[in-house]
Design an enzyme around this catalytic site. Structure first.
Site, PDB file in Angstrom:
ATOM      1  N   ASP A 106       0.772  -1.142   0.058  1.00 50.24           N
ATOM      2  CA  ASP A 106       0.219   0.112  -0.029  1.00 50.24           C
ATOM      3  C   ASP A 106       0.738   1.243  -0.029  1.00 50.24           C
ATOM      4  OD1 ASP A 106      -2.924   1.006   0.487  1.00 50.24           O
ATOM      5  OD2 ASP A 106      -1.815   1.780   1.989  1.00 50.24           O
ATOM      6  N   HIS A 305      -7.102  -6.376  -1.356  1.00 45.49           N
ATOM      7  CA  HIS A 305      -6.207  -5.371  -0.993  1.00 45.49           C
ATOM      8  C   HIS A 305      -5.250  -5.676   0.049  1.00 45.49           C
ATOM      9  CE1 HIS A 305      -4.101  -1.677  -0.849  1.00 45.49           C
ATOM     10  NE2 HIS A 305      -4.275  -1.237   0.212  1.00 45.49           N
TER      11      HIS A 305
END
Length: 328
Positions: A106, A305
């Protein structure tokens, strides 16, 4: 309180330009520095630390500046990319090492890539999870994000720009907000196709209005959520959110490196259900030019994610296989 399964991890703090950086370490051997994203902590690497240690590496996960037990400077501009890169360099030096492999997820992926770009003498290889590398340059970031969504919706990055605004949404119920945010981007709990996108808020509304409620993702135990919530209840969210509030400063600071490739050996792992991967498909297509040292590329089918937490065994195998090629 730390869950029992983390008892073998070694905790320490080292000096950095901001004051201190909290590190969590396991194993001996070549240094692998692990950098988390938003809204996480060193704890997001809890599955990788023992796996890397068992494979013969010194695995060290950081609390990025603004998170956990690391320093939280008051100034918004203390969270610019150049400062976070300086923290990574300071961590390597404080650990008594000359070089390291840096791996990020991320925002940590951006920090890892920038560390490798700016300090190739320190970071000999780079692993990127979920968020692809895109060289510095292009239009001003806030201009781009401001155009996403249109008149009825606002992109989450724009929602995070104004100091205090996101904090007012999150901090009255940190645990509930985190639970919804994690679920919104997890493969097994994210909204179905055609439902309102949780990356956007209706104008005048809240991001959490579109988060799933009820079921938790399979990777997130109650103990895991308790740990994350406890960290942010103690620290607040401002330090973490200030990363988003420096995107234009980063754009200016990194202008001398516009279009620059990362030359070192690199790895990318993404999830097919992760918007970070699908939205940035053009960045992935450009890898032959932007990541000429790319030696391993994987898209995990049906993964969301939170890739190293959703698919820890698979990510551990891919990481250790890639790291082994660096020793050849």
């Amino acid at each position: 309180m730390l869950p029992e399964h983390t008892a073998e991890f070694r905790h320490r703090t080292v000096g950095t330009p901001a004051g201190r950086l909290h590190l969590v370490e396991q194993g001996t051997g070549p240094l692998v520095l692990l950098v988390h994203g938003f809204p996480e902590s060193w704890y997001s690497w809890r599955h990788q630390l023992p796996a890397l240690a068992a494979a013969g590496y010194r695995a060290v996960a950081v609390d990025v500046r603004g998170y956990g037990r690391s320093s939280r400077p008051a100034a918004t501009d203390a969270y610019r990319m150049l400062d976070l890169v300086a923290d990574n360099v300071a961590a390597v030096r404080a650990l008594g090492e000359e070089s390291a492999v840096v791996v990020g997820h991320d925002w940590g992926s951006n920090i890892a890539a920038s560390s490798a770009l700016l300090h190739p003498e320190v970071f000999r290889a780079v692993g990127l999870l979920s968020v692809p590398y895109a060289p510095p340059g292009g239009p001003r970031p806030t201009d781009v994000f401001g155009r996403i969504g249109g008149p009825e919706e606002e992109f989450y990055v724009s929602c995070f720009q104004e100091p205090g605004r996101a904090e007012a949404e999150i901090e009255p119920d940190v645990r509930g907000w985190l639970a919804g945010f994690y679920a919104a981007l997890s493969a097994d709990t994210m909204p179905a196709r055609g439902e309102p996108d949780p990356h956007f808020a209706a104008r005048g509304g809240r991001l959490r209005d579109r988060f799933p409620t009820g079921e938790s993702p399979a990777w997130l135990s109650e103990d895991d959520l308790d740990f994350y919530a406890g960290e942010f209840e103690r620290t607040g969210l401002t330090g973490a959110l200030n990363r988003y509030r420096n995107m234009d400063r980063d754009w200016e600071d990194l202008a001398p490196h516009r279009g620059a490739p990362v030359e070192q050996p690199s790895l990318f792992i993404g999830g097919t259900l992760d918007a970070s991967t699908t939205w940035m498909a053009d960045a992935i297509d450009a890898y032959p030019t932007t990541l000429p040292g790319l030696s391993a590329y994987h898209l995990l089918e049906g993964c969301g994610h939170w890739i190293q937490q959703e698919r820890p065994a698979e990510v551990n195998r891919l990481l250790t296989d890639w790291l082994a090629t660096l020793q050849d």
